[in-house]
Design an enzyme around this catalytic site. Structure first.
Site, PDB file in Angstrom:
ATOM      1  N   HIS A 185       0.815  -1.214   0.000  1.00 26.76           N
ATOM      2  CA  HIS A 185       0.000   0.000   0.000  1.00 26.76           C
ATOM      3  C   HIS A 185       0.849   1.265   0.000  1.00 26.76           C
ATOM      4  CE1 HIS A 185      -2.985  -2.843   2.068  1.00 26.76           C
ATOM      5  NE2 HIS A 185      -3.226  -2.802   0.778  1.00 26.76           N
ATOM      6  N   HIS A 186       2.015   1.208   0.661  1.00 27.84           N
ATOM      7  CA  HIS A 186       2.840   2.420   0.774  1.00 27.84           C
ATOM      8  C   HIS A 186       4.255   2.232   0.241  1.00 27.84           C
ATOM      9  CE1 HIS A 186      -0.260   2.522   3.989  1.00 27.84           C
ATOM     10  NE2 HIS A 186      -0.413   3.741   3.537  1.00 27.84           N
TER      11      HIS A 186
HETATM   12 ZN   LIG Z   1       1.490   0.206   4.465  1.00 29.02          ZN
END
Ligand SMILES: [Zn+2]
Length: 208
Positions: free
Chosen positions: A99-100
């Site tokens: 996600h990041h």
């Molecule tokens: Zn993350």
């Protein structure tokens, strides 16, 4: 009963220094632009070689896509008529949150009860690495490790527990510096309470 605290030296397999030229040059262009968009000067002395370093580091950390974990296990399968629980604990783990694209890291503990077939202990750690060196979520990583062992060794049971800290939680947003995320996956015999608690007791026990 065989419990192996995981030894770091198992991890010392050959570091891949071969990088695909086209991939590297594409990444260099992208990272240069990213540095610029983030308000820095990519031509500044200290940053000149950064896009290339990042391009190579990222390829190294994503090399799990090039390897088939099932093939690793299949190539090191030995017939052995034991049915004791085999536990490999404290396997160092470094992965990247999808996600990041920030690291999460911690330890994996893996156990299986053989059904005629065992594998080298270092191979279990390699399987953890192969799936960790991809863009991941901790939950899927846990299940992928379990499934690879289940499908190649066909054991009576498999258990995987991962404890990890996520930089995306620690450095941004909630900033819960010390929270550890624990995920687990149990199959076969480990779905029984007694087997599962024996495994959990073994991985939480301190040896000395
Ligand atoms: Zn993350």
């Amino acid at each position: 009963m065989l419990t192996t605290p995981f030894n770091k030296s198992y991890m010392a397999y050959k570091r891949t220094e071969h990088f695909d030229e086209q991939t590297t040059s594409g990444l260099i262009t992208s990272y240069k632009q990213a540095i610029h968009l983030l308000g820095e000067d990519p031509e500044r002395e200290g940053l000149q070689k950064t896009p290339e370093r990042v391009a190579k580091a990222m390829q190294y950390m994503m090399q799990g896509y090039q390897t088939d974990a099932r093939m690793i296990l299949d190539s090191a399968k030995f017939h052995e008529p034991i049915s004791e629980m085999i536990v490999v604990k404290d396997i160092e783990l470094y992965s990247m949150c999808e996600h990041h694209m920030l690291p999460f890291f911690g330890k994996a503990h893996v156990a299986y009860i053989p059904n005629g077939w065992i594998t080298g202990l270092s191979k279990i750690a390699r399987v953890v690495d192969v799936y960790a060196r991809r863009l991941q979520v901790q939950e899927r990583l846990t299940i992928e490790i379990m499934s690879a062992i289940k499908e190649t060794l066909n054991p009576i049971g498999v258990a995987v527990v991962i404890e990890a800290k996520h930089l995306c939680m620690m450095m941004r947003g909630v900033q819960k510096q010390n929270s550890v995320t624990t995920t687990s996956a149990f199959d076969g015999e480990f779905q029984k309470n007694s087997t599962r608690s024996e495994f959990l007791k073994l991985i939480t026990a301190r040896l000395s």
